[in-house]
Design an enzyme around this catalytic site. Structure first.
Site, mmCIF file in Angstrom:
data_model
loop_
_atom_site.group_PDB
_atom_site.id
_atom_site.type_symbol
_atom_site.label_atom_id
_atom_site.label_comp_id
_atom_site.label_asym_id
_atom_site.label_seq_id
_atom_site.Cartn_x
_atom_site.Cartn_y
_atom_site.Cartn_z
ATOM 1 N N GLY A 235 0.818 -1.200 0.000
ATOM 2 C CA GLY A 235 0.000 0.000 0.000
ATOM 3 C C GLY A 235 0.858 1.258 0.000
ATOM 4 O O GLY A 235 1.963 1.288 -0.555
ATOM 5 N N SER A 236 0.370 2.287 0.656
ATOM 6 C CA SER A 236 1.046 3.590 0.621
ATOM 7 C C SER A 236 2.356 3.622 1.384
ATOM 8 O O SER A 236 3.118 4.593 1.270
ATOM 9 C CB SER A 236 0.111 4.683 1.160
ATOM 10 O OG SER A 236 -0.984 4.862 0.284
ATOM 11 N N THR A 237 2.663 2.570 2.171
ATOM 12 C CA THR A 237 3.978 2.535 2.822
ATOM 13 C C THR A 237 5.086 2.402 1.778
ATOM 14 O O THR A 237 6.266 2.602 2.097
ATOM 15 C CB THR A 237 4.075 1.360 3.813
ATOM 16 O OG1 THR A 237 3.913 0.120 3.110
ATOM 17 C CG2 THR A 237 3.009 1.465 4.895
#
Length: 680
Positions: free
Chosen positions: A326-328
């Site tokens: 994801g956005s990590t």
């Protein structure tokens, strides 16, 4: 008429007979002496050995298995001795009748019978096999009185492995189990065959498996002179067993236990690592299991409960669970852009909430545009459009070339077995992964979602934490490891383990500083501001929300209308302090929604514990478990004042004997503590 005898002829015949008889005697004695010479000279060594074997029995002495302790000396695996009732099938004429008769003397359950039959299938008929373990004093006395009735049955004192903290850290520690046939064959073909004589158990998972050689010790022996009936007469000589070494882990078991409590009944994984050394400080997989269940052979009911559970408690999610990040993933994409020169820190794009590619609309959360976004703001506000366009500009192969050195899609080399590689896609990867030509082709549209950590991206939390540690340390790399040192209980030598330093990545200091400052801003004005309010240290972080299933273009995500196992995953990565990182954390809470809601609060408590020695209140732990926490609530405690859960004792109703002391001075064994101060 008198018959005259031919004296000469008679004498001649007599002499011939005497000579023949003498020759026969000489031949017989010659054969006897030849046979004697053959046996006494030519076959002396062989027959002498046989005679000694008939007279002398060599009995193996199984060594005490080594301890496993955490970085502060808390015992995670030890041994105890208990009485067992054992049968040697080859010495028993009617096995079923003997077991039925034994059940009138000591209690033998149906489970005991089933386990014994299973052990028989896995063992040789002349081996002694336990049908009952952990006998009480009363049961030992009852059998001893009637032992004459049961040839081939005897009571023995055996060592058993014990895990005092039960489920805590079970995926790290692993467990031991009875050696199966495949393992026997492997041992017999190895150089360790002699060292496993008399040994029935071997490490099956985790540290118990990977450090088997260190933990097992060296088997001793005892030469006993026996009578013709096989009864021991006297001990001739012996060589004591050398106990296994103590394996010291790098994890802090109190931190491990705290994280496992914070997850509650939710599924997920967390890995905390020291960027300066590669030491793993916490290595959590939830749910866990009790390794004590496996020591004597797990029963059918417990095995079915573990193996068939939809939560998969036997899966080590930190090591083998792969997830889209994801956005990590965005801070790493930003670093890749800086390294490759594809985008500068001040270059801005217009985020309208949607990125159009052909006929496909790639959306942001809530379809809300952020306006003009540069690199700093793209991380702080988690702009999807910024990274959709960046991925399109870079292309899949450049993304792969830039991020593979961080360890994505690579084996890290951690010191326990079973690590999976994950997937950092490339055109070459897809050609190898699929068989049909139309599947092997890489389509440009598949690159877009890679920028926000979706698509084919799938990594373990170990890889994500390792990559974060590499990034925030300016490119310094170490092989992650769970074992800190090996302590020899005989020589008291302490042998450091791990810490292997890899060739550093060539990262520019100004680029690293840009990413770190943006991630720090995430905790000050971004998606995890509320969670890190009032923190006594400066940290950096990034929230992530990863899809468990694909949502169609014309559909909107609605967690309330979806089955729990289909909801988005909650992720967070964190490091602190910003200027001199001492800890890097990556975690996922499966199907728990937004990263700031479920994952970030756990990361905050981990950093509080490690950097400030703060342990959350019971009220706060409950709020985190329910996904209702932001900044800590209630009155926090000093970590040094909080006790670990009471150790799990061996099953009751047994006579637990003191474990035989190793053949070393008592001063050679380092003391261990149960509730040490946490590391800072």
């Amino acid at each position: 008429m008198t018959e005259l005898k031919n004296v000469e002829l008679e004498l001649s015949r007599f002499r011939a007979r005497v000579l023949f008889a003498a020759a026969m005697v000489l031949v017989c004695f010659g054969l006897i002496f030849a046979r004697l010479a053959y046996l006494q000279v030519i076959r002396y060594d062989e027959l002498s050995t046989r005679a000694e074997n008939n007279r002398i029995a060599v009995v193996p002495i199984v060594p005490n298995r080594g301890l496993i302790v955490d970085r502060n000396g808390v015992v995670l695996a030890n041994n105890y001795s208990a009485y067992t009732l054992e049968l040697t099938p080859s010495k028993i004429a009617d096995l079923d009748a003997t077991i039925d008769a034994l059940s009138e003397v000591v209690e033998i359950t149906n489970y005991d019978r089933r386990r014994f039959r299973r052990l028989m299938d896995e063992s040789k008929s002349f081996e002694s096999l336990p049908i009952r373990t952990r006998l009480t004093d009363e049961e030992v006395a009852r059998f001893s009185v009637q032992a004459y009735r049961f040839p081939g049955v005897e009571i023995k004192a055996r060592l058993f492995r014990h895990y005092p903290l039960g489920e805590i850290g079970s995926h790290v520690i692993g467990y031991i189990g009875r050696i199966n046939q495949a393992e026997k064959e492997k041992i017999e073909d190895s150089e360790d065959a002699a060292n496993y004589r008399g040994t029935d158990y071997i490490g099956k998972l985790g540290i118990e498996q990977s450090y088997e050689r260190e933990l097992h010790g060296i088997t001793g022996f005892e030469e006993v002179e026996t009578s013709a009936g096989g009864r021991a007469v006297r001990r001739l000589r012996s060589s004591p067993a050398i106990p296994g070494n103590t394996v010291v882990l790098s994890i802090d078991i109190k931190l491990q236990a705290l994280v496992e409590r914070l997850y509650g009944n939710r599924r997920g994984a967390l890995v905390a690592i020291d960027p300066k050394t590669g030491e793993l400080l916490a290595f959590v997989s939830k749910p866990t299991f009790d390794p004590n269940l496996f020591v004597e052979g797990i029963d059918v009911e417990n095995w079915r409960a573990l193996n068939e559970s939809p939560d998969k408690p036997l899966l080590n999610r930190a090591l083998r669970g792969t997830y889209p990040p994801g956005s990590t993933f965005k801070p790493f994409m930003a670093m890749a852009a800086l390294n490759s020169g594809k985008r500068g820190p001040n270059e801005a794009i217009l985020d309208t909430g949607v990125f159009l590619f052909g006929n496909h609309r790639f959306r942001s959360h809530g379809d809300v545009g952020l306006g003009m976004v540069d690199m700093h703001r793209s991380i702080v506000k988690s702009s999807n459009v910024y990274y959709y366009s960046l991925a399109n500009e870079m292309g899949v192969d450049l993304i792969h070339a830039q991020l593979a050195p961080f360890g994505f899609g690579q084996i890290t080399g951690i010191d326990i077995e079973g690590e999976v590689r994950g997937v950092l896609p490339s055109t070459e990867w897809k050609r190898r992964a699929y068989k049909k030509p139309e599947q092997q082709r890489w389509y440009a549209g598949e690159t877009i979602s890679l920028g926000i950590g979706q698509g084919y991206n799938n990594f373990t939390m170990l890889q994500l934490s390792h990559a974060l540690a590499t990034l925030v340390s300016g490119g310094e790399r170490h092989v992650p490891h769970l074992v800190r040192e090996i302590r020899d209980v005989v020589t008291r030598e302490r042998r450091p383990v791990g810490g292997q330093r890899l060739e550093p990545l060539d990262l520019k200091a100004q680029h690293v500083e840009i990413i770190k400052r943006a991630m720090h801003a995430v905790t000050q004005e971004g998606t995890s501001t509320r969670v890190f309010a009032g923190a006594p240290y400066a940290s950096g972080g990034k929230t992530g929300t990863a899809q468990a299933v694909t949502i169609r273009q014309n559909e909107k995500y609605n967690a309330a209308k979806m089955a729990e196992y289909l909801r988005d995953h909650s992720l967070y990565i964190a490091f602190a302090p910003v200027d001199d990182p001492q800890i890097a954390v990556a975690l996922i809470v499966e199907n728990a929604g937004f990263g700031a809601q479920a994952a970030a609060p756990i990361a905050r408590r981990v950093l509080d514990y490690w950097l400030a020695g703060i342990y959350p209140s019971e009220e706060d732990i409950l709020a985190v478990q329910n996904g209702q926490a932001a900044a800590p609530i209630g009155t926090p405690r000093r970590a040094s004042e909080v006790q670990l859960p009471a150790p799990v004792l061996p099953a009751t109703g047994s006579t637990v004997l003191p474990v035989p002391a190793p053949a070393v001075p008592a001063s050679a064994v380092a003391p261990v503590s149960l509730n040490p101060e946490p590391a800072r």
